[in-house]
Design an enzyme around this catalytic site. Structure first.
Site, PDB file in Angstrom:
ATOM      1  N   LYS A 135       8.221 -21.345  20.584  1.00 47.97           N
ATOM      2  CA  LYS A 135       8.756 -22.539  19.903  1.00 47.97           C
ATOM      3  C   LYS A 135       9.941 -23.100  20.688  1.00 47.97           C
ATOM      4  O   LYS A 135      10.063 -24.315  20.876  1.00 47.97           O
ATOM      5  CB  LYS A 135       9.208 -22.185  18.481  1.00 47.97           C
ATOM      6  CG  LYS A 135       8.111 -21.667  17.571  1.00 47.97           C
ATOM      7  CD  LYS A 135       8.718 -21.031  16.309  1.00 47.97           C
ATOM      8  CE  LYS A 135       7.731 -20.097  15.641  1.00 47.97           C
ATOM      9  NZ  LYS A 135       8.377 -19.193  14.654  1.00 47.97           N
ATOM     10  N   HIS A 137      -0.707  -5.546  16.101  1.00 49.83           N
ATOM     11  CA  HIS A 137       0.520  -6.315  16.309  1.00 49.83           C
ATOM     12  C   HIS A 137       1.695  -5.503  16.809  1.00 49.83           C
ATOM     13  O   HIS A 137       2.780  -6.054  16.993  1.00 49.83           O
ATOM     14  CB  HIS A 137       0.939  -7.016  15.010  1.00 49.83           C
ATOM     15  CG  HIS A 137       0.118  -8.222  14.688  1.00 49.83           C
ATOM     16  ND1 HIS A 137       0.442  -9.473  15.142  1.00 49.83           N
ATOM     17  CD2 HIS A 137      -1.024  -8.350  13.996  1.00 49.83           C
ATOM     18  CE1 HIS A 137      -0.467 -10.337  14.718  1.00 49.83           C
ATOM     19  NE2 HIS A 137      -1.369  -9.675  14.016  1.00 49.83           N
ATOM     20  N   LYS A 191      15.594 -14.264  14.672  1.00 46.56           N
ATOM     21  CA  LYS A 191      14.389 -13.456  14.488  1.00 46.56           C
ATOM     22  C   LYS A 191      14.762 -12.342  13.527  1.00 46.56           C
ATOM     23  O   LYS A 191      15.950 -12.185  13.189  1.00 46.56           O
ATOM     24  CB  LYS A 191      13.910 -12.877  15.823  1.00 46.56           C
ATOM     25  CG  LYS A 191      15.036 -12.203  16.639  1.00 46.56           C
ATOM     26  CD  LYS A 191      14.559 -11.709  18.006  1.00 46.56           C
ATOM     27  CE  LYS A 191      14.262 -12.799  18.996  1.00 46.56           C
ATOM     28  NZ  LYS A 191      12.928 -12.783  19.523  1.00 46.56           N
ATOM     29  N   ARG A 192      13.792 -11.565  13.035  1.00 45.99           N
ATOM     30  CA  ARG A 192      14.147 -10.432  12.190  1.00 45.99           C
ATOM     31  C   ARG A 192      15.161  -9.542  12.911  1.00 45.99           C
ATOM     32  O   ARG A 192      15.113  -9.413  14.141  1.00 45.99           O
ATOM     33  CB  ARG A 192      12.887  -9.629  11.828  1.00 45.99           C
ATOM     34  CG  ARG A 192      11.992 -10.319  10.816  1.00 45.99           C
ATOM     35  CD  ARG A 192      12.733 -10.665   9.553  1.00 45.99           C
ATOM     36  NE  ARG A 192      13.028  -9.462   8.797  1.00 45.99           N
ATOM     37  CZ  ARG A 192      12.355  -9.041   7.736  1.00 45.99           C
ATOM     38  NH1 ARG A 192      11.348  -9.769   7.271  1.00 45.99           N
ATOM     39  NH2 ARG A 192      12.680  -7.931   7.100  1.00 45.99           N
ATOM     40  N   THR A 247       6.770 -15.068  19.154  1.00 45.79           N
ATOM     41  CA  THR A 247       6.300 -16.451  19.064  1.00 45.79           C
ATOM     42  C   THR A 247       7.496 -17.395  18.979  1.00 45.79           C
ATOM     43  O   THR A 247       7.368 -18.570  19.323  1.00 45.79           O
ATOM     44  CB  THR A 247       5.402 -16.671  17.820  1.00 45.79           C
ATOM     45  OG1 THR A 247       6.072 -16.140  16.671  1.00 45.79           O
ATOM     46  CG2 THR A 247       4.059 -15.998  18.010  1.00 45.79           C
ATOM     47  N   LYS A 298      14.829  -5.447  19.001  1.00 46.92           N
ATOM     48  CA  LYS A 298      15.061  -6.836  19.417  1.00 46.92           C
ATOM     49  C   LYS A 298      16.454  -7.017  20.032  1.00 46.92           C
ATOM     50  O   LYS A 298      16.751  -8.036  20.634  1.00 46.92           O
ATOM     51  CB  LYS A 298      14.858  -7.778  18.230  1.00 46.92           C
ATOM     52  CG  LYS A 298      13.392  -7.878  17.769  1.00 46.92           C
ATOM     53  CD  LYS A 298      13.273  -8.744  16.520  1.00 46.92           C
ATOM     54  CE  LYS A 298      11.854  -8.867  15.980  1.00 46.92           C
ATOM     55  NZ  LYS A 298      11.026  -9.859  16.694  1.00 46.92           N
TER      56      LYS A 298
HETATM   57  C1  LIG Z   1       8.626 -17.895  14.709  1.00 47.40           C
HETATM   58  C2  LIG Z   1       9.283 -17.186  13.599  1.00 47.40           C
HETATM   59  C3  LIG Z   1       9.449 -15.803  13.656  1.00 47.40           C
HETATM   60  C4  LIG Z   1       9.038 -14.963  14.850  1.00 47.40           C
HETATM   61  O1  LIG Z   1      10.109 -14.907  15.751  1.00 47.40           O
HETATM   62  P1  LIG Z   1      10.150 -13.844  16.962  1.00 47.40           P
HETATM   63  O2  LIG Z   1      11.316 -14.284  17.755  1.00 47.40           O
HETATM   64  O3  LIG Z   1       8.865 -14.001  17.699  1.00 47.40           O
HETATM   65  O4  LIG Z   1      10.322 -12.511  16.343  1.00 47.40           O
HETATM   66  C5  LIG Z   1      10.082 -15.175  12.595  1.00 47.40           C
HETATM   67  N1  LIG Z   1      10.508 -15.868  11.528  1.00 47.40           N
HETATM   68  C6  LIG Z   1      10.386 -17.205  11.449  1.00 47.40           C
HETATM   69  C7  LIG Z   1      10.911 -17.929  10.246  1.00 47.40           C
HETATM   70  C8  LIG Z   1       9.758 -17.908  12.474  1.00 47.40           C
HETATM   71  O5  LIG Z   1       9.609 -19.244  12.379  1.00 47.40           O
END
Ligand SMILES: *Cc1c(COP(=O)(O)O)cnc(C)c1O
Length: 802
Positions: free
Chosen positions: A655, A352, A543-544, A651, A549
Site C-alpha cells: 500500500k 500465512h 501494523k500489528r 501487504t 515486526k
Molecule cells: C494492510 C493492513 C495490515 C497489514 O499490514 P502489514 O504491515 O502487512 O502487517 C494490517 N492492518 C490494517 C488495518 C491494514 O490495512
C-alpha cells in the site's frame, strides 16, 4: 433506477424508509439513506450477476476474517456514482467526505490476513470471477484501542449497534450445525455398517449477505457471513424437569459462537469457543455449497469436483476437510473413497506464517467431547495417510511421527496444518521467500511427498481502495498523464515511469504529497495532540504490534536520533515526524510493553524544545483500515523491518509503495519482490538475511555488539538509566533484557548498526527532494505487480481453473 432518479430515491429513503425530517446533527441518517439508495442499485446488479452465472464453476473463499473497512466510498467508486452522489448531497448541504465518516469500519479481522481476504473479494468481483466469500458475522469486531497513560486499553467494537445497511439476511438458507452428542454404529440389513452422529446439540447458522461490487463492470459478488442462533427446540429433559427458564437461557450458548472476533494475530490461544467458530463456519459454508449445487444437479455428485473449489485462508477453517468427508458419507451415503476423491480435488490451502506459536493444534480431548464424529474421520484420514508415509519411507518411524496429523504425547493434539495439507490439492505460500522456506523447512517432508501440491501466490492489494479511493489527488495527476485505464488494469501504472524526471510532474507529485501530509497531520493532532510539521519527513510504521515486526528496532533508532540532538550533533539530521501505530493482542504482554515504551519515548521527546525542530514522535491509537487510508498517502518512508524469514509477505508494504513511499526494509516477505521491482538503488536495504539467521543465532552475543557500537551503547544507556520512565521505575526492564539476551529470537542488536546506516542514507537522499521525488514516482510506477488483481489472476489460472 438511474442517475436522474438518484436524488429522488435518496430523499424517499431519508424521509420514508428512515422516517427523518431534517438532517440531524450527526450525518448517520443521511449516511444510512445514501447506503440504502446505493444498495438498491447493487441489488439489481446482484440479481443479474446471479442469473448470468447459471451453473458455472464456483470458488468458495473460506476465512475466519474479512477486514472490510468502510463500504460506502468503495461502492461509489466501483459503481461510478461519484458525481451523481455529490449532486444529490448538495440538497442536504453535505459533502460526501462528511457523510462517509458516519460509517463504522467493518473490522472483522485482525490485520494482514483479514485485509487480504477483503482485497481478494474486490479483485474477484472486478475480474468477474464466480467467487463467494464465507465468513462469520461477529457481533463485535476487532477491539477499539485507546491509549491511556501510554498503555493500550481495549474497548468492545459494537459495530452493528446502529444497524448495517449493506447486509441482507437470507433466513431461508439457514443450516444446522451439530456439536457434542455421540456416534452410533448402525448395522444395515446387508451387513454393512454406517455411523450416525446422534444426540447432538444443534446450532442454527443464518446467512447475512453483503454485496461485493466489481470495478465498473456490472458484477456484484457475495460475502456471506454466518450468525449463530439457537434452535427453537427446547431441551426436553430440562423442559420436563420444569427448568423452562434454564432451557430458554441456553439460547445464549448458541448465540455466543459468533459474538466476538478473537483478537490474536499470528498466535493462537486455544480457546474452545474459537474451535466452535471454526467448525461452525466450515460446516455452514460447506452445507450451503452442497445445497446450492444439489438444487441444480439433483442428487448426483458427478459434477461436484468440476463445479466447486474451496480456498482455505490459513488453517483456521481447515476442519472443513473432515467436515466435507462427514457430509458426503453420513448425509449423502458416499463411500470413503468417493468422498475422499471429492475432498482432495476441491480443497486448497493457503499458509500465512512460519511462526511456531501461530500453528494451530487442538487437543484430541476437546474433539472427543465437542466433535466426536469429526475426530473419527480425522483418525481415519491419518491412518490411511500414514500408510502412504510408510510406503514412501519404509521402516522410518520418525517420519511417521513427524508427518502424522496427530501429535502424540501426554495430551495428544491435532495438527491442523497437516490435516489441511493432506486434504488439499494445492498448498500455497504468500511470497516467494515464504514459499521457499515452507518447502525447505516446516513442510519439507510434505514437499518431498507431494512436490506438485506446492506453489507460490505473492499477496497483493486492491488499487481501487489503496490508491484510487484513498489518494484522489495523486490519482488525478496520474490519470492526467496516462489516462484512467490503470484503475482496472494496474499494470498500466508503469507508464508513469517516463515522467519520473519531468520537473512539472515532480512538482505536482510533491504538492499532492504535502496535501496528504496535512490531512494526516490533522488526524495525528486530533487523536494524540502531537503537532506534525508537513515540511519534515513522515516516517511511518503501522501494523500489528509483534516482536518479529520489530517496532522496538524502530524506537531504538528514534532514541539514537534523540541522543544526537541532546549532544548537539544535528548537522546532518533530516527532520522527521515518526508515526507508529498498531494493536497488541490483549494477552501479549511484551507487545503491550512496547506500546508503552513508544508512548513514553514520544512524550519525552515531544516535551523537549531542543528536539522540536528535528524530531516528533506519535503513537496513533486504534490503527484500522480507515486510518490506513489516511496514513499511506501521506507517508514518505515506509518501515518494513521484520527479522528476515519471519514476515510471510506483508501487504502494508505494498500500500505504501503504491502511494509513492520509499521503503526501508529487510530482505523479508514481499519486500524482496518490492526491491526487485523498483531496483536495488531505490530501496533502503539493511539487516541479516534469512539464510544467515541460524548461523548468527549459534553464537549471538548482543552484549558484545552493544559494547562495540558507540551509538547502541548510548541508546541502551538512556533506556537503562530510566530516562523514559523516571516516575515508573523498572517498567522497561524486560524489554531491555530481551535486547541483551543471547536467545533473543529477533536479533534486534544484531541489525541495529546496519539499520542506522540505512537510515543515514535515507536522511541524505531526502535532502535532495528532486531525487527523492523521482524515486517516489518510480516506486508507484513499479507497484503494478502488487495489485491483488494480479495475485487473483494467478489463483484463477493455477489453482481454481475458472
Ligand atoms: C494492510 C493492513 C495490515 C497489514 O499490514 P502489514 O504491515 O502487512 O502487517 C494490517 N492492518 C490494517 C488495518 C491494514 O490495512
Amino acid at each position: 433506477m438511474n442517475e436522474h432518479t438518484f436524488a429522488e430515491d435518496l430523499a424517499r429513503h431519508f424521509h420514508f424508509s428512515l422516517g427523518r425530517d431534517k438532517v440531524q446533527e450527526s450525518h448517520i441518517y443521511l449516511y444510512n439513506a445514501l447506503a440504502i439508495t446505493i444498495r438498491d442499485r447493487l441489488v439489481a446488479q446482484w440479481r443479474k450477476t446471479r442469473e448470468s452465472r447459471g451453473s458455472q464453476r464456483r470458488v468458495a473463499y473460506i476465512s475466519l476474517e474479512f477486514l472490510m473497512g468502510r463500504a460506502l466510498n468503495n461502492a461509489v467508486l466501483n459503481l461510478d456514482l461519484n458525481e451523481t452522489v455529490r449532486d444529490a448531497l448538495q440538497g442536504y448541504c453535505c459533502a460526501l467526505e462528511d457523510v462517509e465518516q458516519s460509517e463504522h469500519d467493518a473490522g472483522l479481522g485482525n490485520g494482514g490476513l483479514g485485509r487480504l481476504a477483503a482485497c481478494f473479494l474486490d479483485s474477484c468481483a472486478s475480474l468477474a470471477l464466480s467467487v463467494i466469500g464465507y465468513g462469520i458475522r461477529y457481533e463485535y469486531g476487532m477491539f477499539n484501542q485507546q491509549i491511556k497513560n501510554g498503555n493500550q486499553i481495549e474497548h468492545p467494537d459494537n459495530w452493528l449497534r446502529h444497524g448495517n445497511p449493506w447486509e441482507i439476511a437470507a433466513p431461508e438458507k439457514t443450516v444446522r450445525v451439530k456439536f457434542f452428542g455421540r456416534v452410533d454404529v448402525i448395522n444395515k440389513r446387508n451387513g454393512e455398517q454406517y455411523r450416525q452422529w446422534n444426540n447432538t446439540q444443534d446450532v442454527l447458522a443464518v446467512p447475512y449477505d453483503m454485496p461485493i461490487p466489481g470495478y465498473q463492470n456490472g458484477i456484484v459478488n457475495t460475502l456471506r457471513l454466518w450468525k449463530s442462533e439457537a434452535t427453537d427446540e427446547f431441551n426436553l429433559e430440562e423442559f420436563n424437569a420444569g427448568s423452562y427458564t434454564e432451557s430458554v437461557a441456553r439460547k445464549n450458548l448458541a448465540e455466543q459462537i459468533t459474538m466476538v472476533l478473537y483478537p490474536n494475530d499470528s498466535s493462537e490461544n486455544g480457546k474452545e469457543l474459537r474451535l466452535r467458530q471454526q467448525y461452525f463456519l466450515s460446516s455452514a459454508s460447506l452445507q450451503d455449497t452442497i445445497n446450492g449445487y444439489l438444487e441444480t444437479h439433483g442428487n448426483s455428485f458427478d459434477k461436484f469436483v468440476e463445479l466447486n473449489a474451496f480456498q482455505l485462508n490459513d488453517t483456521h477453517p481447515s476442519i472443513a476437510v473432515a467436515e466435507l468427508m462427514r457430509l458426503l458419507m453420513d448425509d449423502y451415503h458416499m463411500s470413503w473413497d468417493a468422498a475422499w476423491n471429492i475432498t482432495t480435488q476441491t480443497m486448497a490451502y493457503t499458509n500465512h506464517t512460519l511462526l511456531p506459536e501461530a500453528l494451530e493444534r487442538w487437543p484430541v480431548r476437546l474433539f472427543e467431547k465437542l466433535l466426536p464424529r469429526i475426530l473419527e474421520i480425522i483418525y481415519e484420514i491419518n491412518a490411511r495417510f500414514l500408510r502412504q508415509v510408510a510406503v514412501a519411507w519404509p521402516g522410518d518411524c520418525q517420519k511417521q511421527q513427524d508427518l502424522s496429523i496427530i501429535e502424540e504425547g501426554h495430551g495428544p493434539q491435532i495438527r491442523m496444518a497437516h490435516l489441511a495439507i493432506v486434504g488439499s490439492f494445492s498448498v500455497n505460500g504468500v511470497a516467494a521467500l515464504h514459499t521457499e522456506l515452507l518447502k525447505a523447512g516446516l513442510f519439507n517432508n510434505f514437499y518431498q511427498l507431494w512436490p506438485e501440491k506446492f506453489n507460490n501466490k505473492t499477496n497483493g492489494v486492491t488499487p481501487r481502495r489503496w490508491l484510487s479511493h484513498c489518494n484522489t489527488s495523486l490519482s488525478e495527476i496520474i490519470t492526467s498523464k496516462i489516462g484512467k485505464s490503470w484503475v482496472a488494469d494496474f499494470a498500466d501504472i508503469a507508464q508513469i515511469k517516463k515522467f519520473a524526471e519531468d520537473k512539472a510532474f515532480q512538482q505536482q507529485w510533491q504538492t499532492s504529497k504535502k496535501a496528504n501530509k496535512q490531512v494526516l497531520a490533522d488526524l495525528v493532532e486530533r487523536t494524540t495532540g502531537v503537532k506534525f510539521d508537513i515540511n519534515m519527513m513522515f516516517d511511518v510504521q503501522v501494523k500489528r504490534i509483534h516482536e518479529y515486526k520489530r517496532q522496538l528496532l524502530n524506537i531504538l533508532h528514534v532514541i539514537s536520533l534523540y541522543d544526537r540532538i541532546r549532544k548537539g550533533d544535528t548537522a546532518n539530521i533530516t527532520p522527521r515526524c515518526v508515526l507508529i501505530g498498531g494493536k497488541a493482542a490483549p494477552g501479549y504482554v511484551m507487545a503491550k510493553q512496547i506500546i508503552k515504551l513508544i508512548n513514553n519515548v514520544a512524550d519525552t521527546i515531544n516535551l523537549d524544545p531542543k528536539a522540536a525542530p528535528f524530531l516528533k514522535v506519535a503513537f496513533i491509537p486504534n490503527y484500522n483500515v480507515s486510518a490506513m487510508e489516511v496514513i499511506c498517502p501521506a507517508t514518505d518512508l515506509s518501515e518494513q523491518i521484520s527479522t528476515a524469514g519471519k514476515e510471510a509477505s506483508g501487504t502494508g508494504n505494498m500500500k505504501f509503495m503504491m502511494n509513492g513511499a520509499l521503503t526501508i526494509g529487510t530482505l523479508d516477505g514481499a519486500n524482496i519482490e518490492i526491491r526487485d521491482a523498483v531496483g536495488a538503488k531505490n530501496f533502503f536495504l539493511f539487516g541479516a538475511q534469512a539464510h544467515e539467521i541460524s548461523t548468527i543465532r549459534e553464537n549471538y552475543q548482543p552484549n558484545d555488539i552493544i559494547a562495540n557500537s558507540k551509538t547502541l551503547t548510548a541508546v541502551m544507556h538512556l533506556l537503562e538509566s530510566g530516562h523514559f520512565n523516571l516516575f515508573e521505575p523498572g517498567i522497561f526492564d524486560s524489554i531491555i533484557k530481551t535486547i541483551r539476551d543471547p536467545q533473543d529470537m529477533w536479533l534486534t542488536a544484531h541489525d541495529f548498526d546496519s539499520y542506522l546506516k540505512a537510515q543515514r542514507e535515507v536522511d541524505n537522499i531526502y535532502q535532495d527532494q528532486t531525487l527523492w521525488t523521482k524515486i517516489s514516482i518510480l516506486n508507484t510506477a513499479a507497484s503494478g505487480v502488487f495489485s491483488s488483481d494480479n495475485t487473483i489472476s494467478q489463483y484463477r489460472d493455477e489453482i481454481w481453473k475458472i
